[in-house]
Design a protein around this motif. Structure first.
Motif, PDB file in Angstrom:
ATOM      1  N   UNK A 213       0.843  -1.196   0.000  1.00 56.73           N
ATOM      2  CA  UNK A 213       0.000   0.000   0.000  1.00 56.73           C
ATOM      3  C   UNK A 213       0.878   1.247   0.000  1.00 56.73           C
ATOM      4  N   UNK A 214       1.961   1.179   0.746  1.00 56.94           N
ATOM      5  CA  UNK A 214       2.861   2.329   0.835  1.00 56.94           C
ATOM      6  C   UNK A 214       3.559   2.557  -0.506  1.00 56.94           C
ATOM      7  N   UNK A 215       4.019   1.452  -1.087  1.00 62.22           N
ATOM      8  CA  UNK A 215       4.702   1.567  -2.372  1.00 62.22           C
ATOM      9  C   UNK A 215       3.806   2.294  -3.389  1.00 62.22           C
ATOM     10  N   UNK A 216       2.533   1.984  -3.351  1.00 69.39           N
ATOM     11  CA  UNK A 216       1.596   2.636  -4.272  1.00 69.39           C
ATOM     12  C   UNK A 216       1.470   4.129  -3.964  1.00 69.39           C
ATOM     13  N   UNK A 217       1.339   4.417  -2.669  1.00 65.54           N
ATOM     14  CA  UNK A 217       1.181   5.826  -2.268  1.00 65.54           C
ATOM     15  C   UNK A 217       2.403   6.637  -2.676  1.00 65.54           C
TER      16      UNK A 217
ATOM     17  N   UNK B 173       2.523   7.172  -6.426  1.00 61.47           N
ATOM     18  CA  UNK B 173       1.568   8.207  -6.823  1.00 61.47           C
ATOM     19  C   UNK B 173       2.078   9.600  -6.469  1.00 61.47           C
ATOM     20  N   UNK B 174       2.607   9.724  -5.253  1.00 66.71           N
ATOM     21  CA  UNK B 174       3.099  11.042  -4.807  1.00 66.71           C
ATOM     22  C   UNK B 174       4.202  11.523  -5.739  1.00 66.71           C
ATOM     23  N   UNK B 175       5.124  10.623  -6.081  1.00 61.09           N
ATOM     24  CA  UNK B 175       6.252  11.033  -6.928  1.00 61.09           C
ATOM     25  C   UNK B 175       5.809  11.303  -8.362  1.00 61.09           C
ATOM     26  N   UNK B 176       4.692  10.694  -8.757  1.00 60.07           N
ATOM     27  CA  UNK B 176       4.196  10.923 -10.108  1.00 60.07           C
ATOM     28  C   UNK B 176       3.327  12.172 -10.218  1.00 60.07           C
ATOM     29  N   UNK B 177       2.965  12.740  -9.073  1.00 60.70           N
ATOM     30  CA  UNK B 177       2.107  13.932  -9.088  1.00 60.70           C
ATOM     31  C   UNK B 177       2.886  15.143  -9.590  1.00 60.70           C
ATOM     32  N   UNK B 178       2.165  16.250  -9.788  1.00 57.97           N
ATOM     33  CA  UNK B 178       2.811  17.478 -10.261  1.00 57.97           C
ATOM     34  C   UNK B 178       3.890  17.919  -9.251  1.00 57.97           C
TER      35      UNK B 178
ATOM     36  N   UNK C 200      12.042  18.079  -0.558  1.00 58.93           N
ATOM     37  CA  UNK C 200      11.317  16.942   0.001  1.00 58.93           C
ATOM     38  C   UNK C 200       9.812  17.121  -0.145  1.00 58.93           C
ATOM     39  N   UNK C 201       9.126  16.007  -0.224  1.00 64.63           N
ATOM     40  CA  UNK C 201       7.666  15.990  -0.292  1.00 64.63           C
ATOM     41  C   UNK C 201       7.179  15.204   0.921  1.00 64.63           C
ATOM     42  N   UNK C 202       6.117  15.727   1.579  1.00 61.64           N
ATOM     43  CA  UNK C 202       5.695  15.121   2.830  1.00 61.64           C
ATOM     44  C   UNK C 202       4.410  14.318   2.649  1.00 61.64           C
ATOM     45  N   UNK C 203       4.437  13.042   3.066  1.00 59.76           N
ATOM     46  CA  UNK C 203       3.220  12.225   3.068  1.00 59.76           C
ATOM     47  C   UNK C 203       2.737  12.126   4.506  1.00 59.76           C
ATOM     48  N   UNK C 204       1.470  12.479   4.758  1.00 61.45           N
ATOM     49  CA  UNK C 204       0.951  12.403   6.128  1.00 61.45           C
ATOM     50  C   UNK C 204       0.289  11.056   6.369  1.00 61.45           C
TER      51      UNK C 204
ATOM     52  N   UNK D 135       5.956  10.745   6.411  1.00 59.45           N
ATOM     53  CA  UNK D 135       7.083  10.170   5.688  1.00 59.45           C
ATOM     54  C   UNK D 135       7.541  11.224   4.684  1.00 59.45           C
ATOM     55  N   UNK D 136       8.825  11.580   4.786  1.00 60.73           N
ATOM     56  CA  UNK D 136       9.366  12.575   3.857  1.00 60.73           C
ATOM     57  C   UNK D 136      10.031  11.856   2.700  1.00 60.73           C
ATOM     58  N   UNK D 137       9.681  12.262   1.501  1.00 56.86           N
ATOM     59  CA  UNK D 137      10.340  11.714   0.318  1.00 56.86           C
ATOM     60  C   UNK D 137      11.351  12.760  -0.124  1.00 56.86           C
ATOM     61  N   UNK D 138      12.629  12.417  -0.050  1.00 65.49           N
ATOM     62  CA  UNK D 138      13.679  13.406  -0.294  1.00 65.49           C
ATOM     63  C   UNK D 138      14.393  13.080  -1.595  1.00 65.49           C
ATOM     64  N   UNK D 139      14.380  14.038  -2.493  1.00 65.63           N
ATOM     65  CA  UNK D 139      15.021  13.838  -3.786  1.00 65.63           C
ATOM     66  C   UNK D 139      16.510  14.173  -3.695  1.00 65.63           C
TER      67      UNK D 139
END
Ligand code: BES
Ligand code: MN
Ligand code: ZN
Length: 492
Positions: free
Chosen positions: A41-45, A48-53, A63-67, A77-81
């Protein structure tokens, strides 16, 4: 003092992420590939987050933040590029993106085999600074103890990282020491309190000497003493020495330490005067660098000298029109008592050269409002009588991501500080205000002495947060000078 957040390094255990409570960050290295075992489920989220605008717009270091991500216990969870080949500065920015979102919780950073993990950690520590000494409502944990955020890095080679992390920790502690000093109000950080905090660094192996007014008078430092004579706080010069390189001539660092600059009898307007608690910023940087050198046991000889005074209006304060004699012997007509920093530096610079015969002298000072007009809050103004010294300061600043820009000196500016009565006057009018201040300082530099002056008025307390600092004191200069010492004054 404010302590940098505790960071530990351990080996990667992918399942830790599923059970971790608090917050977590994923460093997305090469081509945004996700680490192996993520719950589906997380992998999907995440995909999706990384594929968004917003995900596609993420630049290196952002970084992008997932709540409340599905399948995990963490709050965010912070996604850090951060691509594998990212620069040191991008890695620090990536760390800062995490450090800005610690929220007093335990942060788990999954950095994998990223080769810039050390710089991510440094950026995280620097941006995680929080000066909360005067906040009576601090966040407490369930037992009523103040929340101490902790950070765990999961990496491929924890041992080798922990070693290089020690030098980074010394640097972060120096920066924090400077920021604390700059953030402190002037009723707490008086001249004597400042001197006491420097004396306490004897514990770290620094030699520290405090010179009191009687001795300053005997030395002839009448320009410095004149600035402090309207204050209840006595003036002090503090000398800090770090001897890590035998009998080599030292580098001398000199700092302006005006703990509060009201302007004196030439009093400043009320609006914004509260910011003049930062007018000891130069002395703060010198102190922070000395702390870092001692903590990392640098193989260099450095002497740090700070002039600690308070500029206040009073019946005993100096007046516009007064003429004072400097330690060097030159006389100065005080046109404006608000041009006090150069009076302090004149005497400390002269003393530094006489007493320590330094290989080079660098002074730092929140010296002029004019440098903010010229360079804003992005760059400090660098002046020098020696091109090689100027170039190495600019190169060190560039490597550390601290803005610095060279401005000119020149004999043609001298006519602006000519006095009718004395050898010089302390202001040159509105034109070229930062240059005439530097030109004034140069009068107190001996023939042939390599010297640079850095006007940090714009970068010490900028109006908003920077890459590596929350709003407030930045500690600008500690990293640049530590880098300069490593590259030019340290034996390997
Ligand atoms: N401490 C100030 C300079 C300053 C201004 C630092 C703004 C940080 C932010 C300095 O002592 C000062 O007052 N300089 C005067 C000089 C003038 C009277 C020639 C100034 O810049 O206006
Ligand atoms: Mn002033
Ligand atoms: Zn000042």
């Amino acid at each position: 003092m404010t302590q940098p957040v505790q960071i530990s390094f351990t080996e990667t255990a992918a399942d830790r992420l599923a059970t971790h409570e608090g917050r977590a960050a994923l460093i997305l290295g090469a081509d945004g590939k996700l680490p192996g075992r993520l719950p589906r489920a997380l992998r999907e989220a995440v995909t999706r987050a990384l594929g968004s605008k917003a995900g596609k717009a993420l630049k290196p270091g952002q970084a992008l933040e997932l709540a409340f991500p599905a399948g995990l216990r963490v709050e965010t969870l912070l996604l850090v590029n951060l691509p594998a080949g990212a620069s040191v500065l991008d890695a620090r920015r990536a760390g800062a993106a995490i450090g800005a979102r610690l929220g007093g919780q335990h942060m788990l950073v999954m950095a994998g085999a990223h080769k810039r993990a050390g710089d991510i950690a440094l950026g995280l520590a620097l941006r995680g600074y929080d000066f909360d000494a005067y906040r009576s409502k601090r966040d407490d944990d369930e037992n009523g103890a103040p929340l101490q955020p902790r950070v765990t890095f999961m990496v491929k080679d924890p041992e080798s990282l922990a070693k290089s992390a020690a030098d980074a920790a010394a640097l972060a502690e120096g920066v924090f020491f400077t920021r604390d000093l700059v953030n402190e109000p002037a009723n707490v950080l008086t001249t004597t309190d400042f001197a006491d905090r420097l004396l306490a660094m004897r514990e770290l192996g620094l030699e520290v000497e405090v010179i009191e007014e009687k001795k300053l008078a005997k030395l002839g430092m009448r320009a410095l003493l004149a600035v402090g004579q309207g204050s209840e706080s006595p003036s002090r010069v503090v000398v800090m020495r770090w001897n890590g390189a035998g009998d080599q001539a030292p580098l001398a660092l000199v700092g302006k330490g005006v703990v509060f600059d009201s302007g004196g009898i030439s009093i400043k307007p009320a609006a914004g005067m509260e910011e003049m608690t930062m007018d000891m910023g130069g002395a703060g940087v010198v102190a922070g660098v000395m702390r870092t050198l001692a903590l990392r046991r640098a193989k260099a000889n450095v002497v740090g000298l700070v002039g600690l005074v308070e500029n206040m209006p009073d019946g005993r304060a100096q007046r516009p029109g007064d003429i004072v004699k400097s330690m060097k012997g030159d006389t100065i007509e005080v046109i404006n008592t608000d041009a006090e920093g150069r009076l302090v530096l004149a005497d400390v610079l002269w003393y530094a050269q006489q007493e320590y015969k330094p290989a080079a002298v660098i002074d730092l000072a929140t010296l002029t409002g004019a440098v903010i007009i010229a360079l804003g809050h992005e760059n400090a103004g660098v002046f020098a009588n020696d091109d090689a010294l100027a170039d190495s300061i600019l190169a060190a600043a560039r490597a550390e991501g601290e803005g610095a820009w060279r401005l000119p000196l020149g004999p043609s500016y001298d006519s602006l500080i000519k006095s009718r009565l004395a050898d010089m006057k302390n202001t040159g009018g509105r034109a070229a205000g930062s240059i005439t201040a530097a030109q004034f300082l140069q009068r107190f530099i001996a023939e042939g002495q390599p010297w640079a002056h850095i006007d940090i008025a714009g970068v010490t307390l900028p109006p908003s947060a920077t890459d590596l600092a929350p709003k407030g004191a930045t500690g600008w200069g500690v990293m640049t000078l530590d880098r300069l010492i490593r590259d030019r004054f340290e034996s390997k």
